[in-house]
Design an enzyme around this catalytic site. Structure first.
Site, short mmCIF file in Angstrom:
data_model
loop_
_atom_site.label_atom_id
_atom_site.label_comp_id
_atom_site.label_asym_id
_atom_site.label_seq_id
_atom_site.Cartn_x
_atom_site.Cartn_y
_atom_site.Cartn_z
N ASP A 1 0.82 -1.21 0.00
CA ASP A 1 0.00 0.00 0.00
C ASP A 1 0.85 1.27 0.00
O ASP A 1 0.47 2.28 -0.58
CB ASP A 1 -0.93 0.01 1.22
CG ASP A 1 -2.14 -0.89 1.02
OD1 ASP A 1 -2.39 -1.32 -0.12
OD2 ASP A 1 -2.85 -1.15 2.01
N ASN B 1 -5.59 8.71 1.47
CA ASN B 1 -5.94 8.11 2.76
C ASN B 1 -6.40 9.14 3.79
O ASN B 1 -7.55 9.14 4.20
CB ASN B 1 -4.76 7.34 3.34
CG ASN B 1 -4.70 5.91 2.87
OD1 ASN B 1 -5.55 5.46 2.10
ND2 ASN B 1 -3.72 5.17 3.35
N ARG C 1 -8.71 20.11 22.24
CA ARG C 1 -7.43 20.06 22.93
C ARG C 1 -6.98 18.61 22.97
O ARG C 1 -7.76 17.74 23.38
CB ARG C 1 -7.52 20.63 24.34
CG ARG C 1 -7.75 22.13 24.40
CD ARG C 1 -7.93 22.58 25.84
NE ARG C 1 -8.00 24.03 25.96
CZ ARG C 1 -9.11 24.74 25.79
NH1 ARG C 1 -10.25 24.12 25.48
NH2 ARG C 1 -9.11 26.05 25.91
N ASP D 1 -3.69 15.63 21.31
CA ASP D 1 -2.47 15.40 20.52
C ASP D 1 -2.63 15.84 19.07
O ASP D 1 -1.65 16.24 18.43
CB ASP D 1 -2.10 13.92 20.55
CG ASP D 1 -1.46 13.52 21.88
OD1 ASP D 1 -1.30 14.40 22.74
OD2 ASP D 1 -1.12 12.34 22.04
N THR E 1 -9.63 2.68 6.92
CA THR E 1 -9.05 1.46 7.48
C THR E 1 -7.57 1.63 7.84
O THR E 1 -6.95 0.67 8.31
CB THR E 1 -9.19 0.29 6.49
OG1 THR E 1 -8.57 0.65 5.25
CG2 THR E 1 -10.65 -0.05 6.24
N ALA E 2 -7.02 2.79 7.62
CA ALA E 2 -5.60 3.03 7.88
C ALA E 2 -5.42 3.69 9.25
O ALA E 2 -5.93 3.21 10.25
CB ALA E 2 -5.02 3.87 6.74
N TYR E 3 -4.75 4.82 9.31
CA TYR E 3 -4.48 5.49 10.59
C TYR E 3 -5.78 5.83 11.31
O TYR E 3 -5.86 5.74 12.54
CB TYR E 3 -3.65 6.74 10.33
CG TYR E 3 -3.22 7.47 11.58
CD1 TYR E 3 -2.35 6.87 12.48
CD2 TYR E 3 -3.68 8.75 11.85
CE1 TYR E 3 -1.95 7.54 13.64
CE2 TYR E 3 -3.29 9.42 13.00
CZ TYR E 3 -2.43 8.81 13.89
OH TYR E 3 -2.04 9.46 15.03
N SER F 1 -6.90 3.19 13.62
CA SER F 1 -6.05 3.00 14.79
C SER F 1 -6.34 4.03 15.88
O SER F 1 -6.01 3.79 17.05
CB SER F 1 -4.57 3.07 14.38
OG SER F 1 -4.18 4.39 14.06
N ALA G 1 -6.17 11.34 20.85
CA ALA G 1 -5.92 11.56 22.29
C ALA G 1 -6.44 12.92 22.74
O ALA G 1 -5.68 13.77 23.22
CB ALA G 1 -4.42 11.42 22.59
#
Length: 268
Positions: A48, A125, A151, A153, A164-166, A169, A188
């Site tokens: 990919d 993506n 507020r 990360d 389906t990528a980052y 997650s 976060a």
């Protein structure tokens, strides 16, 4: 008779080089021309990541290019063929008369405080915005109306194919790529009695747009897919569904949910 012009993009693995040599010979036998500058079809060989590189190399010619991927390692979301199926690939390529399958892309525009001309990018993506050394504080606008003050990360904005990528997650939803929408997911986020965000992924339609307005600072990190964007004093980043779309050769384009199952669940 020449069937068409093909560009081949490969990674540096030995298996990919071997597949490239074999595929080049097969394409020439089938009367295709290898043209790395002005192709009709772009074939990536690798995974990919290689496909993303191929997409960005030719993202200025999307209106007339079809893409397909050959994987030489683990099954990817953009690679439908294995390196031992090259004869079948070329045969199918020559006999494919179906319209291509197209999926939405993300239009990303970065604005700066110093009157520098805004930069525009296409993401296959996702795009992310983070702050290097401190908590990121950003106002999130949807269709020019303030939605929340974030507020945390950072924030990730993804396409359906990138869901389906980052995006996955960091807790985002998986979207079928035929849905013409994009997604905002928090990275976060800081949520307590004082600071509050929605705390859930947001699906935004193609008739709406998103703007992330940032505090003035020089330590933001912006990525477009796998690539880091050079930046100065970023004022805001806006997102919407792009006018352009990515087109995949239609034959043997794997059913999306089967691909999701194979990648994340396996046999049950």
């Amino acid at each position: 008779m020449t069937e068409g012009k093909v560009a081949i993009i490969q990674n540096k693995q030995e298996a990919s080089s071997a597949a490239n040599n074999k595929l080049t010979a097969l394409l020439k036998e089938a009367n295709y021309t290898i043209d790395q500058n002005d192709p009709d079809i772009v074939i990536s060989i690798g995974g990919d990541g290689t496909f993303l590189s191929a997409f960005h190399e030719f993202d200025h010619k999307l209106d007339r290019i079809r893409f397909l991927g050959v994987h030489t390692g683990h099954l990817g979301f953009y690679t439908d063929w294995r390196d031992f199926e090259l004869e079948e690939l070329v045969s199918n390529l020559s006999n494919d008369e179906n319209p291509p399958i197209s999926y939405p892309l993300l239009n990303v525009q970065v604005k700066y405080y110093d009157q520098k001309k805004p930069q525009r990018f296409l993401a296959l993506n996702e795009a992310t915005i983070k702050r290097a050394t401190r908590t990121m504080v950003a106002d999130v606008y949807i269709k020019d109306e303030i939605f929340e003050r974030f507020r945390g990360d950072g924030l990730s904005v993804s396409t359906p194919t990138g869901s389906t990528a980052y995006n996955k997650s960091v807790g985002g939803a998986v979207l079928h790529p035929r849905i013409n929408a994009f997604q905002l997911a928090e990275i976060a986020s800081l949520n307590n009695r004082v600071f509050r965000t929605l705390g859930s992924p947001i699906i935004i339609s193609d008739s709406e747009w998103l703007e992330i307005s940032l505090e003035e600072s020089s330590d933001y990190m912006v990525t477009i897919d796998r690539f880091t964007v050079e930046h100065d004093e970023i004022e805001s980043i806006s997102f919407k569904i792009a006018d352009e779309r990515v087109h995949f050769a239609s034959y043997r384009h794997m059913h999306f949910w089967r691909r999701v199952k194979d990648s994340f669940i396996g046999e049950v």
